[in-house]
Design an enzyme around this catalytic site. Sequence first.
Site, PDB file in Angstrom:
ATOM      1  N   CYS A 168      66.551  28.537 102.885  1.00 60.03           N
ATOM      2  CA  CYS A 168      65.162  28.840 103.225  1.00 60.03           C
ATOM      3  C   CYS A 168      64.520  27.761 104.094  1.00 60.03           C
ATOM      4  CB  CYS A 168      64.351  29.034 101.952  1.00 60.03           C
ATOM      5  SG  CYS A 168      65.137  30.155 100.788  1.00 60.03           S
ATOM      6  N   HIS A 308      55.136  25.379 101.544  1.00 62.27           N
ATOM      7  CA  HIS A 308      56.237  26.330 101.361  1.00 62.27           C
ATOM      8  C   HIS A 308      55.759  27.458 100.455  1.00 62.27           C
ATOM      9  CE1 HIS A 308      60.369  27.711 101.170  1.00 62.27           C
ATOM     10  NE2 HIS A 308      60.345  27.676  99.852  1.00 62.27           N
ATOM     11  N   GLU A 319      55.837  21.282  94.368  1.00 57.95           N
ATOM     12  CA  GLU A 319      55.280  21.027  95.691  1.00 57.95           C
ATOM     13  C   GLU A 319      53.861  20.481  95.591  1.00 57.95           C
ATOM     14  OE1 GLU A 319      54.880  23.028 100.134  1.00 57.95           O
ATOM     15  OE2 GLU A 319      55.147  24.360  98.415  1.00 57.95           O
ATOM     16  N   LYS A 340      53.220  33.219 102.579  1.00 59.37           N
ATOM     17  CA  LYS A 340      54.293  34.163 102.233  1.00 59.37           C
ATOM     18  C   LYS A 340      53.780  35.505 101.688  1.00 59.37           C
ATOM     19  CE  LYS A 340      58.157  30.962 101.934  1.00 59.37           C
ATOM     20  NZ  LYS A 340      57.498  29.798 102.544  1.00 59.37           N
ATOM     21  N   HIS A 345      59.024  36.097 101.705  1.00 59.07           N
ATOM     22  CA  HIS A 345      59.891  34.934 101.912  1.00 59.07           C
ATOM     23  C   HIS A 345      61.083  35.423 102.721  1.00 59.07           C
ATOM     24  CE1 HIS A 345      61.760  31.220 101.797  1.00 59.07           C
ATOM     25  NE2 HIS A 345      61.853  30.996 100.498  1.00 59.07           N
ATOM     26  N   PHE A 404      67.339  26.461  98.932  1.00 58.02           N
ATOM     27  CA  PHE A 404      68.321  26.349  97.865  1.00 58.02           C
ATOM     28  C   PHE A 404      69.241  25.161  98.149  1.00 58.02           C
ATOM     29  CE2 PHE A 404      68.107  31.140  96.852  1.00 58.02           C
ATOM     30  CZ  PHE A 404      67.225  30.915  95.807  1.00 58.02           C
TER      31      PHE A 404
END
Length: 419
Positions: A168, A308, A319, A340, A345, A404
């Site tokens: 990602c 993110h 985050e 998002k 995503h 990931f």
Amino acid sequence: MTLPGSPRDVVITGLGPITAVGIGVEGFWDGLRRRESPVARVDRFDTSAFRSRVAAQVPDFDPTGYLDPTEARRLDRFGQFILASSQLALDDAGLDPEAVDPERGAIQMGSALGGVARAEAQVPIFGERGLRGVDPRLALQVYVGAASCQAAIRTGFTGPNATNGMSCASGAMAVGEAWRLIRSGEADVALAGGGEAPLAPLTFGAFALIRAMSSRNDDPARACRPFDAGRDGFVMGEGACTVVLESAEHAEARGARVYARLTGYGTSNDAYHMTAPRPDGTSAGRAMLQAMRTAGLAAEDVDLVNAHGSSTPLNDSTESRVIRSVLADRADDVPVCATKPYHGHALGASGAIEVAVSALAIQRGWVPPVLNLEEPGEDCDLSYVRGQGAGLSPRNVLSNSFGFGGINVCLAVSAPRSA
């Protein structure tokens, strides 16, 4: 004028978003301004056996609107997205590839899954008819570098060309690596971004199987809810975004319109877990600080963080803590957005899409609100943009992307020098 051997200014002159909320700059911006999520029940295949059944699908995308039919057939949907997005970005920049020294033109792309959905579709054909039934173009459709190589063939750019597969974070990393090439003097122009087409039964189901995605199936438009106490996983999306990057001198010489400057890039690796972020967030914080250092920014210079904000329990709380640690005393004063809910995503495309959001926020003076944020969750205690959005004119934006395996990327996007 840049002195020989000194880092060069890098500017963003073209954007090519292809997303569930809109295609092209104006379509995308109009979608953001509507402040509505396009997330809906998946209608391309049967999801009844899956825990998660919603996604952000790009409607009515016809690749032949951007590519000739033969070219389109050579590519998986992720590759079609990337090539179409690249053409949109070039058109938006008013840049003719033939006017670029081909050896000074670079291409950097990212995709988490490449053409895996295309391979998935060919498996039952192989089972029924054997190898002779398989599309002979398959090997050249599925590999992750297929789109960037086709983009090189299309533009004639013979400079550095690469596609990374860092999950990602890959789209943001591609933009950052293109920035390095131009800043160091190895290229004058770059097409950079990412594309993803993961909406196929096995591919989508694999993410549902590990319980990474939201199961708010009865309320799709409210399924993606970054930083909210009720968040329960990310919502898969598809799409692409390419940005045209140029050295400031190259852009000035051709009289290009400049959205923003790309001023900093930081990346790090948690080396901790494949799906969970490092709890103390130190590696992610280091990526943000590295982006700030290369951009010459202190905490007091940061006007916006484009998070993110994946809508997963672990990411959003971690985050938030990382942003608070990096910005220290200013953390409560700096607005934080997360987009998002508008585009899903889209894995490797997300970071590039969010660069477009950052550049447009700078150029147009408005920041979209975090949709579906009703009650901030535990440890989610920042100044998230809510309501109707914020009429801000940020000069320096930090845009985060995490993937990931613990991949962290932060990009610093800044106002043009003349602004």
